[in-house]
Motif scaffolding. Structure first.
Motif, PDB file in Angstrom:
ATOM      1  N   THR A 102       0.851  -1.191   0.000  1.00 32.60           N
ATOM      2  CA  THR A 102       0.000   0.000   0.000  1.00 32.60           C
ATOM      3  C   THR A 102       0.884   1.237   0.000  1.00 32.60           C
ATOM      4  O   THR A 102       1.797   1.354   0.820  1.00 32.60           O
ATOM      5  N   GLU A 103       0.622   2.128  -0.932  1.00 34.23           N
ATOM      6  CA  GLU A 103       1.386   3.371  -0.982  1.00 34.23           C
ATOM      7  C   GLU A 103       0.946   4.293   0.162  1.00 34.23           C
ATOM      8  O   GLU A 103      -0.157   4.172   0.693  1.00 34.23           O
ATOM      9  N   ARG A 104       1.810   5.201   0.546  1.00 34.91           N
ATOM     10  CA  ARG A 104       1.472   6.153   1.603  1.00 34.91           C
ATOM     11  C   ARG A 104       0.352   7.082   1.130  1.00 34.91           C
ATOM     12  O   ARG A 104       0.325   7.475  -0.038  1.00 34.91           O
ATOM     13  N   PRO A 105      -0.600   7.430   1.997  1.00 35.79           N
ATOM     14  CA  PRO A 105      -1.674   8.343   1.592  1.00 35.79           C
ATOM     15  C   PRO A 105      -1.106   9.687   1.154  1.00 35.79           C
ATOM     16  O   PRO A 105      -0.080  10.145   1.664  1.00 35.79           O
ATOM     17  N   TYR A 106      -1.774  10.288   0.174  1.00 34.03           N
ATOM     18  CA  TYR A 106      -1.396  11.594  -0.380  1.00 34.03           C
ATOM     19  C   TYR A 106      -0.057  11.565  -1.118  1.00 34.03           C
ATOM     20  O   TYR A 106       0.509  12.619  -1.415  1.00 34.03           O
ATOM     21  N   SER A 107       0.463  10.391  -1.401  1.00 33.67           N
ATOM     22  CA  SER A 107       1.747  10.284  -2.091  1.00 33.67           C
ATOM     23  C   SER A 107       1.606   9.857  -3.539  1.00 33.67           C
ATOM     24  O   SER A 107       2.539  10.020  -4.335  1.00 33.67           O
ATOM     25  N   GLY A 108       0.467   9.311  -3.913  1.00 31.13           N
ATOM     26  CA  GLY A 108       0.281   8.803  -5.270  1.00 31.13           C
ATOM     27  C   GLY A 108       0.055   9.900  -6.292  1.00 31.13           C
ATOM     28  O   GLY A 108      -0.344  11.035  -5.963  1.00 31.13           O
ATOM     29  N   ALA A 109       0.283   9.558  -7.546  1.00 34.73           N
ATOM     30  CA  ALA A 109       0.202  10.546  -8.627  1.00 34.73           C
ATOM     31  C   ALA A 109      -1.228  10.981  -8.936  1.00 34.73           C
ATOM     32  O   ALA A 109      -1.426  12.073  -9.495  1.00 34.73           O
ATOM     33  N   TRP A 141      -6.119   8.556  -1.032  1.00 32.50           N
ATOM     34  CA  TRP A 141      -6.003   7.581  -2.117  1.00 32.50           C
ATOM     35  C   TRP A 141      -7.099   7.850  -3.140  1.00 32.50           C
ATOM     36  O   TRP A 141      -8.209   8.288  -2.771  1.00 32.50           O
ATOM     37  N   PRO A 142      -6.846   7.604  -4.423  1.00 32.93           N
ATOM     38  CA  PRO A 142      -7.910   7.751  -5.420  1.00 32.93           C
ATOM     39  C   PRO A 142      -9.062   6.806  -5.113  1.00 32.93           C
ATOM     40  O   PRO A 142      -8.848   5.610  -4.890  1.00 32.93           O
ATOM     41  N   SER A 143     -10.274   7.354  -5.078  1.00 30.12           N
ATOM     42  CA  SER A 143     -11.446   6.556  -4.690  1.00 30.12           C
ATOM     43  C   SER A 143     -12.554   6.684  -5.731  1.00 30.12           C
ATOM     44  O   SER A 143     -12.760   7.754  -6.313  1.00 30.12           O
ATOM     45  N   PHE A 144     -13.261   5.587  -5.942  1.00 31.23           N
ATOM     46  CA  PHE A 144     -14.313   5.523  -6.958  1.00 31.23           C
ATOM     47  C   PHE A 144     -15.535   4.825  -6.367  1.00 31.23           C
ATOM     48  O   PHE A 144     -15.398   3.971  -5.488  1.00 31.23           O
ATOM     49  N   TRP A 145     -16.719   5.179  -6.879  1.00 36.10           N
ATOM     50  CA  TRP A 145     -17.911   4.503  -6.344  1.00 36.10           C
ATOM     51  C   TRP A 145     -18.341   3.281  -7.157  1.00 36.10           C
ATOM     52  O   TRP A 145     -19.241   2.557  -6.741  1.00 36.10           O
ATOM     53  N   GLN A 146     -17.650   3.008  -8.270  1.00 36.88           N
ATOM     54  CA  GLN A 146     -17.866   1.742  -8.976  1.00 36.88           C
ATOM     55  C   GLN A 146     -16.778   1.542 -10.024  1.00 36.88           C
ATOM     56  O   GLN A 146     -16.202   2.523 -10.514  1.00 36.88           O
ATOM     57  N   PRO A 147     -16.487   0.293 -10.375  1.00 37.11           N
ATOM     58  CA  PRO A 147     -15.522   0.025 -11.451  1.00 37.11           C
ATOM     59  C   PRO A 147     -16.172   0.273 -12.802  1.00 37.11           C
ATOM     60  O   PRO A 147     -17.403   0.356 -12.918  1.00 37.11           O
ATOM     61  N   ILE A 148     -15.370   0.347 -13.838  1.00 35.69           N
ATOM     62  CA  ILE A 148     -15.892   0.598 -15.176  1.00 35.69           C
ATOM     63  C   ILE A 148     -16.711  -0.585 -15.683  1.00 35.69           C
ATOM     64  O   ILE A 148     -17.639  -0.426 -16.480  1.00 35.69           O
ATOM     65  N   ALA A 149     -16.375  -1.784 -15.239  1.00 36.95           N
ATOM     66  CA  ALA A 149     -17.124  -3.006 -15.555  1.00 36.95           C
ATOM     67  C   ALA A 149     -16.837  -4.029 -14.463  1.00 36.95           C
ATOM     68  O   ALA A 149     -15.675  -4.223 -14.106  1.00 36.95           O
ATOM     69  N   LYS A 150     -17.871  -4.664 -13.957  1.00 35.38           N
ATOM     70  CA  LYS A 150     -17.676  -5.629 -12.867  1.00 35.38           C
ATOM     71  C   LYS A 150     -16.815  -6.807 -13.294  1.00 35.38           C
ATOM     72  O   LYS A 150     -16.140  -7.432 -12.475  1.00 35.38           O
TER      73      LYS A 150
END
Length: 205
Positions: A102-109, A141-150
């Protein structure tokens, strides 16, 4: 003398009969054991290979860089050696995707990326998320409410660190992406909390 010979012959015949009987029983038992072993192997093989899905293939929904969703297709699983993955990936991407780091929070591109586009698997390029399902979760961390396709992701139980969580992997190459939680926004109520290092962003043109 004659009686003795007859008695000896009778004993010999009886021994031969018993030996033949034992040999027959051994052969029968061996046949039964062999058939049982073959049946067990057949059952295990059938259980391990789901009907209609040949081993080594997965259903994936292709998506163009312009965001156009294509019909689902069967594609071969992407399998590489550790050395091959190390050569292809950066050290942080390798640690996250192949070693479940797991990358450190607020460190990802891309945790604070607001551009329009797609997020693809950094290992095999499978389309994972759209920018229009991304939201600010306040986690770093980048967060999403659903994937593009299950079909393009898989979810597995993760009991590491004494917690029960649901890990999210790329369905095609088994790259570890992050975890999904049930504290996200509408319409799904889910939060796919991903690592920037597990994805590459393709900006819409």
């Amino acid at each position: 003398m004659t009686d003795s010979k007859v008695t000896t012959h009778s004993r010999t015949s009886s021994a031969d009969t018993q030996a033949t009987s034992l040999s027959g029983r051994r052969a029968l038992l061996l046949s039964v054991a062999t058939l049982a072993g073959l049946w067990a192997t057949r059952s295990i093989t059938a259980a391990d290979a789901p009907a209609g899905k040949p081993p080594g293939e997965v259903n994936i929904v292709p998506v163009t860089d312009a965001g156009v969703v294509q019909p689902a297709v069967k594609l071969a699983k992407v399998v590489k050696s550790e050395a091959e993955w190390r050569k292809q990936l950066s050290s942080i991407s390798f640690d996250v995707t192949r070693k479940e780091g797991t990358e450190r929070p607020y460190s990802g591109a891309t945790w604070n990326n607001h551009d329009k586009g797609l997020y693809r698997c950094v290992c095999c390029d499978t389309a994972l998320f759209r920018s229009d399902t991304k939201f600010d979760s306040g986690t770093g961390w980048p967060s999403f409410w659903q994937p593009i396709a299950k079909e393009n992701v898989s979810e597995i139980s993760d009991r590491s660190f004494g917690m029960l969580r649901t890990a999210v992997n790329c369905a095609r190459c088994d790259a570890h992406l992050g975890h999904v939680f049930d504290d996200g926004p509408k319409p799904t109520g889910l939060r796919y909390c991903m690592n920037s290092a597990s994805m590459r962003f393709v900006k819409s043109t």
